[in-house]
Design a protein around this motif. Structure first.
Motif, PDB file in Angstrom:
ATOM      1  N   ILE A  15      -1.999 -13.856 -36.337  1.00 44.61           N
ATOM      2  CA  ILE A  15      -0.950 -12.959 -35.845  1.00 44.61           C
ATOM      3  C   ILE A  15       0.279 -13.772 -35.407  1.00 44.61           C
ATOM      4  CG2 ILE A  15      -0.346 -11.223 -34.119  1.00 44.61           C
ATOM      5  CD1 ILE A  15      -3.397 -10.480 -34.065  1.00 44.61           C
ATOM      6  N   ASP A  33       0.057 -24.817 -29.987  1.00 41.49           N
ATOM      7  CA  ASP A  33      -1.196 -24.497 -30.673  1.00 41.49           C
ATOM      8  C   ASP A  33      -2.034 -25.773 -30.786  1.00 41.49           C
ATOM      9  OD1 ASP A  33      -3.162 -23.691 -32.782  1.00 41.49           O
ATOM     10  OD2 ASP A  33      -1.877 -21.917 -32.912  1.00 41.49           O
ATOM     11  N   THR A  37      -8.189 -23.000 -34.630  1.00 41.58           N
ATOM     12  CA  THR A  37      -8.386 -22.100 -35.780  1.00 41.58           C
ATOM     13  C   THR A  37      -7.089 -21.930 -36.571  1.00 41.58           C
ATOM     14  OG1 THR A  37      -7.897 -20.123 -34.470  1.00 41.58           O
ATOM     15  CG2 THR A  37     -10.203 -20.758 -34.621  1.00 41.58           C
ATOM     16  N   TYR A 140     -15.625 -11.753 -24.219  1.00 41.33           N
ATOM     17  CA  TYR A 140     -14.259 -11.671 -24.736  1.00 41.33           C
ATOM     18  C   TYR A 140     -13.516 -10.476 -24.134  1.00 41.33           C
ATOM     19  CZ  TYR A 140     -10.529 -10.794 -28.163  1.00 41.33           C
ATOM     20  OH  TYR A 140      -9.319 -10.549 -28.760  1.00 41.33           O
ATOM     21  N   LYS A 144     -10.157 -10.633 -21.871  1.00 42.90           N
ATOM     22  CA  LYS A 144      -8.913  -9.970 -22.267  1.00 42.90           C
ATOM     23  C   LYS A 144      -8.477  -8.971 -21.206  1.00 42.90           C
ATOM     24  CE  LYS A 144      -7.577 -12.006 -25.711  1.00 42.90           C
ATOM     25  NZ  LYS A 144      -6.191 -12.417 -25.990  1.00 42.90           N
TER      26      LYS A 144
HETATM   27  P1  NAD Z   1      -6.299 -16.735 -34.447  1.00 42.76           P
HETATM   28  O1  NAD Z   1      -7.567 -17.458 -34.109  1.00 42.76           O
HETATM   29  O2  NAD Z   1      -5.811 -16.769 -35.850  1.00 42.76           O
HETATM   30  O3  NAD Z   1      -5.118 -17.246 -33.519  1.00 42.76           O
HETATM   31  C1  NAD Z   1      -5.322 -17.881 -32.276  1.00 42.76           C
HETATM   32  C2  NAD Z   1      -4.499 -19.163 -32.263  1.00 42.76           C
HETATM   33  O4  NAD Z   1      -4.631 -19.777 -30.978  1.00 42.76           O
HETATM   34  C3  NAD Z   1      -4.966 -20.190 -33.293  1.00 42.76           C
HETATM   35  O5  NAD Z   1      -3.853 -20.705 -34.007  1.00 42.76           O
HETATM   36  C4  NAD Z   1      -5.640 -21.270 -32.453  1.00 42.76           C
HETATM   37  O6  NAD Z   1      -5.560 -22.562 -33.057  1.00 42.76           O
HETATM   38  C5  NAD Z   1      -4.867 -21.169 -31.154  1.00 42.76           C
HETATM   39  N1  NAD Z   1      -5.608 -21.640 -29.985  1.00 42.76           N
HETATM   40  C6  NAD Z   1      -6.890 -21.349 -29.652  1.00 42.76           C
HETATM   41  N2  NAD Z   1      -7.218 -21.965 -28.504  1.00 42.76           N
HETATM   42  C7  NAD Z   1      -6.126 -22.663 -28.097  1.00 42.76           C
HETATM   43  C8  NAD Z   1      -5.851 -23.503 -26.983  1.00 42.76           C
HETATM   44  N3  NAD Z   1      -6.771 -23.763 -26.045  1.00 42.76           N
HETATM   45  N4  NAD Z   1      -4.627 -24.053 -26.888  1.00 42.76           N
HETATM   46  C9  NAD Z   1      -3.674 -23.816 -27.827  1.00 42.76           C
HETATM   47  N5  NAD Z   1      -3.876 -23.020 -28.903  1.00 42.76           N
HETATM   48  C10 NAD Z   1      -5.103 -22.450 -29.026  1.00 42.76           C
HETATM   49  O7  NAD Z   1      -6.501 -15.228 -33.957  1.00 42.76           O
HETATM   50  P2  NAD Z   1      -5.563 -13.948 -34.109  1.00 42.76           P
HETATM   51  O8  NAD Z   1      -6.382 -12.904 -34.746  1.00 42.76           O
HETATM   52  O9  NAD Z   1      -4.247 -14.302 -34.673  1.00 42.76           O
HETATM   53  O10 NAD Z   1      -5.387 -13.540 -32.571  1.00 42.76           O
HETATM   54  C11 NAD Z   1      -4.172 -13.682 -31.854  1.00 42.76           C
HETATM   55  C12 NAD Z   1      -4.313 -12.984 -30.511  1.00 42.76           C
HETATM   56  O11 NAD Z   1      -4.515 -11.588 -30.717  1.00 42.76           O
HETATM   57  C13 NAD Z   1      -5.481 -13.464 -29.672  1.00 42.76           C
HETATM   58  O12 NAD Z   1      -5.085 -13.493 -28.318  1.00 42.76           O
HETATM   59  C14 NAD Z   1      -6.527 -12.392 -29.889  1.00 42.76           C
HETATM   60  O13 NAD Z   1      -7.431 -12.318 -28.811  1.00 42.76           O
HETATM   61  C15 NAD Z   1      -5.662 -11.167 -29.999  1.00 42.76           C
HETATM   62  N6  NAD Z   1      -6.267 -10.039 -30.723  1.00 42.76           N
HETATM   63  C16 NAD Z   1      -6.526 -10.124 -32.058  1.00 42.76           C
HETATM   64  C17 NAD Z   1      -7.067  -9.024 -32.730  1.00 42.76           C
HETATM   65  C18 NAD Z   1      -7.357  -9.044 -34.208  1.00 42.76           C
HETATM   66  O14 NAD Z   1      -7.809  -8.021 -34.737  1.00 42.76           O
HETATM   67  N7  NAD Z   1      -7.108 -10.139 -34.925  1.00 42.76           N
HETATM   68  C19 NAD Z   1      -7.359  -7.851 -32.019  1.00 42.76           C
HETATM   69  C20 NAD Z   1      -7.081  -7.801 -30.657  1.00 42.76           C
HETATM   70  C21 NAD Z   1      -6.512  -8.895 -30.027  1.00 42.76           C
END
Ligand code: NAD
Length: 302
Positions: A15, A33, A37, A140, A144
């Motif tokens: 995202i 970042d 992941t 989780y 959140k």
């Molecule tokens: P994603 O894993 O692709 O993105 C998360 C990013 O955070 C990654 O680039 C990862 O490398 C980075 N990261 C993780 N731990 C870190 C740390 N300690 N320090 C610095 N960077 C760190 O996941 P996403 O699906 O893009 O999710 C983005 C956000 O949206 C998250 O907060 C997630 O909880 C939230 N979210 C996602 C969904 C979904 O359906 N994908 C739904 C609800 C909420």
């Protein structure tokens, strides 16, 4: 928004990287970042990557210095990983998020934080409004929910401009497969490889899948709204069953895969669909990508 100093935490992820794409041409965009992941290759050359851990005060300090707006996407985004390692997940999702709010207070920066439908657990009323009781069913979800509360609290207590966006099931290009939130990626991979499409349980579970482009729009609206200190559902208001999703993906990809049922996932949520009235009324949020269009953009026909 334009002409702002912007930080996207987790900007190399699914995202976050779409947000960076939408912001980078007209703003000074920084990404924090740790690439746990996320991937460097997801970032345009116009964004500055600070490779570091959200929980490392020095990395956070460098990333936050002088910013106007923060989009906080960095997290352990996997429910499964939080079940396997609740302490590790808490560190990033809860402690890391609190540290970010605390640093934002020094900068007086606006913070738009990624919350989740997971805070509602197994909702009792469909569609789910923001007033739904919050009873998370995973570490989780608890993490959140805490971040969501801190957003409101930092507004009410310290006057910080915060918005929490409760994403439903987000999908689109660059999404990793494997886990449940990535069910679309998993089905697409299976369909395109001609493998069985594996539906967990009877497939009657329903989800509100929202395209990442619509999630980006919600974030941009949240960056400028004067309705701060609030949380908003970000979904489409529509839902589809997992079985119908499997069939739709098979049809769109022209695949001959069989759809098979495997064991149900423990603690799986039965139904989820957002009521997006509040985001519509306060943010003028309007999802534009239908599931069929969104999936069509992801399908590579054999
Ligand atoms: P994603 O894993 O692709 O993105 C998360 C990013 O955070 C990654 O680039 C990862 O490398 C980075 N990261 C993780 N731990 C870190 C740390 N300690 N320090 C610095 N960077 C760190 O996941 P996403 O699906 O893009 O999710 C983005 C956000 O949206 C998250 O907060 C997630 O909880 C939230 N979210 C996602 C969904 C979904 O359906 N994908 C739904 C609800 C909420």
């Amino acid at each position: 928004i334009a002409g702002k100093r912007v930080l996207v935490t987790g900007g190399a992820g699914f995202i976050g990287s779409h947000l960076v794409d939408a912001l980078a041409e007209t703003n000074d965009v920084r990404v924090l970042d740790d690439l746990s992941t996320g991937r460097r290759g997801n970032l345009p050359s116009t964004a500055t990557l600070i490779r570091g851990d959200l929980c490392d005060p020095r990395a956070l300090d460098e990333a936050m210095d002088g910013v106007d707006v923060v989009f906080h996407e960095a997290a352990n985004a996997s429910v499964t990983r939080s079940v396997d390692d609740p302490v590790g997940s808490h560190r990033v999702n809860t402690a890391g998020t609190l540290g970010l709010f605390e640093r934002a207070r020094e900068e007086d920066a606006r913070v738009v934080v990624a919350s989740s439908t997971a805070i509602y657990g197994d909702p009792t009323t469909i569609p789910v409004t923001e007033a739904e009781p919050t009873t998370p069913v995973s570490p989780y979800g608890v993490e959140k929910l805490t971040g969501d509360h801190y957003a409101r609290l930092y507004h009410d207590l310290y006057g910080l401009e915060t918005v929490a966006l409760r994403y439903f099931n987000v999908y689109g290009p660059r999404q990793a497969g494997g886990e449940y939130s990535g069910v679309i990626t998993t089905f697409l991979e299976q369909a395109c490889a001609g493998q069985d499409i594996t539906v967990e349980g009877d497939g009657s579970q329903v989800r509100d899948f929202v395209h990442v482009e619509d999630v980006v729009q919600a974030n941009l609206l949240a960056a400028t709204t004067d309705r701060v200190g609030e949380a908003y559902n970000v979904g489409t208001g529509r839902s589809v069953s997992i079985l119908d999703l499997a069939e739709l993906i098979r049809d769109l990809s022209g695949s001959r895969s069989d759809i098979v049922h495997v064991g149900a996932r423990a603690g799986d949520v039965q139904a989820s669909r957002a009521d997006i009235t509040k985001a519509r009324d306060h943010l003028s949020f309007e999802p534009t990508v239908s599931l069929r269009e969104g999936l069509g953009g992801l399908v590579r026909r054999p």
